[in-house]
Design an enzyme around this catalytic site. Structure first.
Site, mmCIF file in Angstrom:
data_model
loop_
_atom_site.group_PDB
_atom_site.id
_atom_site.type_symbol
_atom_site.label_atom_id
_atom_site.label_comp_id
_atom_site.label_asym_id
_atom_site.label_seq_id
_atom_site.Cartn_x
_atom_site.Cartn_y
_atom_site.Cartn_z
ATOM 1 N N ARG A 165 0.915 -1.230 0.104
ATOM 2 C CA ARG A 165 -0.001 0.094 0.011
ATOM 3 C C ARG A 165 0.987 1.350 -0.141
ATOM 4 O O ARG A 165 1.892 1.331 0.554
ATOM 5 C CB ARG A 165 -0.987 -0.072 1.412
ATOM 6 C CG ARG A 165 -1.988 -1.355 1.049
ATOM 7 C CD ARG A 165 -3.125 -1.041 2.114
ATOM 8 N NE ARG A 165 -3.744 -0.008 1.817
ATOM 9 C CZ ARG A 165 -4.932 0.143 2.560
ATOM 10 N NH1 ARG A 165 -5.065 -0.634 3.951
ATOM 11 N NH2 ARG A 165 -5.653 1.072 2.466
ATOM 12 N N SER A 215 -3.913 8.886 -2.041
ATOM 13 C CA SER A 215 -4.808 8.235 -0.299
ATOM 14 C C SER A 215 -4.662 9.760 0.213
ATOM 15 O O SER A 215 -3.672 10.588 0.173
ATOM 16 C CB SER A 215 -3.982 7.579 0.343
ATOM 17 O OG SER A 215 -4.480 7.460 1.580
ATOM 18 N N GLU A 274 -14.748 4.385 -0.095
ATOM 19 C CA GLU A 274 -14.918 3.136 0.700
ATOM 20 C C GLU A 274 -16.300 2.546 0.703
ATOM 21 O O GLU A 274 -16.592 1.503 1.331
ATOM 22 C CB GLU A 274 -14.341 3.340 2.231
ATOM 23 C CG GLU A 274 -15.436 4.178 3.017
ATOM 24 C CD GLU A 274 -14.555 4.482 4.585
ATOM 25 O OE1 GLU A 274 -13.694 4.175 4.838
ATOM 26 O OE2 GLU A 274 -15.392 4.939 5.283
ATOM 27 N N ARG A 306 -9.779 -3.709 -4.949
ATOM 28 C CA ARG A 306 -11.156 -3.641 -5.037
ATOM 29 C C ARG A 306 -11.893 -3.717 -6.318
ATOM 30 O O ARG A 306 -12.857 -4.246 -6.338
ATOM 31 C CB ARG A 306 -11.783 -2.433 -3.968
ATOM 32 C CG ARG A 306 -11.467 -2.794 -2.516
ATOM 33 C CD ARG A 306 -12.050 -1.759 -1.835
ATOM 34 N NE ARG A 306 -11.948 -2.061 -0.125
ATOM 35 C CZ ARG A 306 -12.072 -1.301 0.644
ATOM 36 N NH1 ARG A 306 -12.168 -0.149 0.632
ATOM 37 N NH2 ARG A 306 -11.978 -1.898 1.923
ATOM 38 N N ARG A 318 -14.524 -5.257 3.713
ATOM 39 C CA ARG A 318 -15.794 -4.661 3.119
ATOM 40 C C ARG A 318 -16.305 -5.567 1.589
ATOM 41 O O ARG A 318 -17.408 -5.563 1.321
ATOM 42 C CB ARG A 318 -15.584 -3.206 2.385
ATOM 43 C CG ARG A 318 -15.338 -2.252 3.570
ATOM 44 C CD ARG A 318 -15.508 -0.792 3.172
ATOM 45 N NE ARG A 318 -14.576 -0.091 4.068
ATOM 46 C CZ ARG A 318 -15.301 0.297 5.502
ATOM 47 N NH1 ARG A 318 -16.307 0.104 5.827
ATOM 48 N NH2 ARG A 318 -14.489 1.244 6.295
HETATM 49 O O1 LIG Z 1 -8.690 8.848 6.530
HETATM 50 C C1 LIG Z 1 -9.500 7.951 6.869
HETATM 51 O O2 LIG Z 1 -9.836 7.685 8.037
HETATM 52 C C2 LIG Z 1 -9.776 7.261 5.876
HETATM 53 C C3 LIG Z 1 -9.711 7.497 4.466
HETATM 54 C C4 LIG Z 1 -9.810 7.107 3.054
HETATM 55 O O3 LIG Z 1 -8.557 6.822 2.702
HETATM 56 P P1 LIG Z 1 -8.022 6.816 1.156
HETATM 57 O O4 LIG Z 1 -8.281 8.339 0.868
HETATM 58 O O5 LIG Z 1 -7.033 5.903 1.228
HETATM 59 O O6 LIG Z 1 -9.372 6.157 0.336
HETATM 60 C C5 LIG Z 1 -10.722 5.709 3.303
HETATM 61 O O7 LIG Z 1 -10.921 5.053 2.450
HETATM 62 C C6 LIG Z 1 -10.181 5.122 4.466
HETATM 63 O O8 LIG Z 1 -11.272 4.038 4.979
HETATM 64 C C7 LIG Z 1 -10.323 5.789 5.846
HETATM 65 C C1 LIG Z 2 -9.579 1.479 2.795
HETATM 66 C C2 LIG Z 2 -9.965 1.108 4.078
HETATM 67 O O1 LIG Z 2 -9.185 1.356 5.087
HETATM 68 P P1 LIG Z 2 -7.791 1.912 5.552
HETATM 69 O O2 LIG Z 2 -7.934 2.541 6.801
HETATM 70 O O3 LIG Z 2 -6.860 0.692 5.698
HETATM 71 O O4 LIG Z 2 -7.169 2.398 4.252
HETATM 72 C C3 LIG Z 2 -11.557 1.009 4.264
HETATM 73 O O5 LIG Z 2 -11.844 0.876 5.496
HETATM 74 O O6 LIG Z 2 -12.222 0.998 3.391
#
Ligand SMILES: O=C(O)C1=C[C@@H](OP(=O)(O)O)[C@@H](O)[C@H](O)C1
Ligand SMILES: C=C(OP(=O)(O)O)C(=O)O
Length: 424
Positions: free
Chosen positions: A123, A169, A313, A344, A385
């Site tokens: 990741r 991200s 998500e 995904r 998920r």
């Molecule tokens: O900041 C957070 O708590 C999250 C941000 C998102 O990540 P991404 O921007 O990498 O998708 C989301 O998908 C993840 O489940 C939680």
């Molecule tokens: C992308 C996810 O988790 P993470 O916080 O591990 O990025 C998620 O919960 O869908």
């Protein structure tokens, strides 16, 4: 998962569901609250936190760095301390731990080594590590831009202005902002590149920082400025996890039934709030009641064309409903999901098609053309998920079995029991 763990026979709904469900706390809010509490000048209580794999990994990481994190009945109480190494942290496959903790590690005194599940090594963290280096941190990642890595903390970080590409991200930005007030010069983060996903999660970061007395300036698009200063977190009450509401609302939608999610906040930064709109467009009806949010299916499940960049998500559940709809769906804006818990987009297409469906990958999403589905094994790819999406399809398709249902423990440890309760 032990090789012998049996597959989970997904229950088929014999009638429209009619249930009320109390969901555990939000993963994203719990892990932000824990980080802010560990950086706070004052002891803090995190009320109604989520207790799941991802949040225990966060609590353990902060404890290892010196913070005291105690279970206090349903709450977590956190007493900050001077952060220190040497220490070895396990991030599991928690994006929030692998991204939010490295800036704290740079503030700690001593070496902090990070590693996690095999998938965690795939990741993205590279842009975050580069940004931390530009802000003064010394990080050894063997030039891979990935885990495992060691942050050589010196007890402080200069901070200042940094530019990065956070299109992979949103957590890169949240990570820098959450610790930014404790950098000597604060931090100014500038995003340059394709759009940043998960805007509501950035709003959540900013809002929780402001609640902790931190000054955050968001007046310029794609620029976030955090002033240096104290973090003062005393009490945070965590909202129910609205992203984990997705399969439960989907149960109402696909069975033409009714589910109330208790204590759904009227105002929230959680991306799961978008389910009200998405699932209404797919045929349901949402109303607030004194108990929470009541969601009703109407007997019709429609396909949807949606850009899910801000709420990526939610994609696995939306795709599962799309496979049961009466018209095609097109979900886009989510290329970054290829580096989530699993790819995904590929996983959803493969699993829907394995059950007789007709789904197709796009570079940044997927198309789902509904077809009659048949039973079979739904693989979960160690992705919470994906597992709950298999359960949604199983409501309408007899004979679906979900591999490794225990993987839901990443964010929703009681999923099988909650699901059985809704179907009872
Ligand atoms: O900041 C957070 O708590 C999250 C941000 C998102 O990540 P991404 O921007 O990498 O998708 C989301 O998908 C993840 O489940 C939680
Ligand atoms: C992308 C996810 O988790 P993470 O916080 O591990 O990025 C998620 O919960 O869908």
């Amino acid at each position: 998962m032990p090789a012998s763990a049996p597959h989970w026979p997904a229950p088929t709904a014999e009638r429209p569901v009619d249930a009320e469900v109390a969901l555990p706390g939000s993963k994203s809010m719990t892990n932000r609250a824990l980080v802010l509490a560990a950086l706070s000048e004052t002891p803090a209580t995190v009320r109604r936190p989520l207790r799941s794999r991802d949040t225990r990994l966060m609590a353990d990481a902060l404890r290892s760095l010196g913070a005291q994190v105690h279970e206090d009945g349903e709450d977590w109480s956190v007493s900050p301390a001077t952060l220190r190494g040497p220490v070895h942290l396990d991030v599991g496959n928690a994006g929030t731990v692998m991204r939010f903790v490295p800036p704290l590690a740079a503030l700690a005194d001593g070496d902090v080594r990070f590693d996690g599940d095999p998938r965690a090594r795939e990741r993205p963290v590279g842009p975050l590590l580069e940004a931390l280096r530009a802000l003064g941190a010394d990080i050894d990642d063997g030039g891979r831009g990935a885990l495992p890595m060691t942050v050589h903390g010196t007890g402080s970080l200069r901070g200042g202005r940094v530019e990065l590409d956070a299109s992979g991200s949103s957590q890169f930005i949240s990570a820098l902002l959450l610790s930014g007030a404790r950098f000597t010069e604060g931090v100014e983060v500038r995003h340059a590149g394709p759009p940043v996903p998960s805007q509501p999660h950035l709003d959540m970061t900013v809002e929780m920082l402001r609640e902790a007395g931190v000054q955050v300036d968001t007046s310029e698009p794609d620029v976030w400025r955090v002033a240096p200063g104290a973090v003062k977190t005393e009490a945070v009450t965590v909202e129910p996890d609205l992203s984990n509401a997705a399969p439960f609302l989907a149960a109402a939608l696909v069975t033409g039934g009714r589910v109330t999610v208790r204590d759904w906040p009227r105002r929230t930064t959680q991306p799961g709030d978008a389910l009200r709109d998405l699932f209404t467009r797919m045929g349901g009806e949402a109303v607030f009641t004194d108990a929470g949010l009541e969601f009703r299916g109407t007997g019709t499940v429609r396909g949807i064309t949606a850009d899910l960049r801000a709420v990526g998500e939610l994609t696995p559940t939306v795709a599962a409903v799309a496979a049961l709809a009466d018209s095609p769906s097109r979900l886009t804006g989510i290329a970054h999901l290829r580096r989530h818990e699993t790819d995904r987009i590929a996983a959803l297409v493969r699993e829907v098609n394995r059950l007789g469906g007709d789904a197709e990958e796009l570079p940044d999403g997927l198309v789902v053309r509904p077809r009659p589905l048949h039973g079979g094994l739904f693989h979960s790819y160690e992705d919470h998920r994906m597992a709950t999406s298999g359960a949604v399809i199983g409501l309408a398709v007899p004979g679906v079995e979900v591999e490794d249902i225990a993987t839901t423990g990443k964010t929703l440890p009681d999923f099988p029991e909650l699901w059985a309760g809704v179907l009872a």
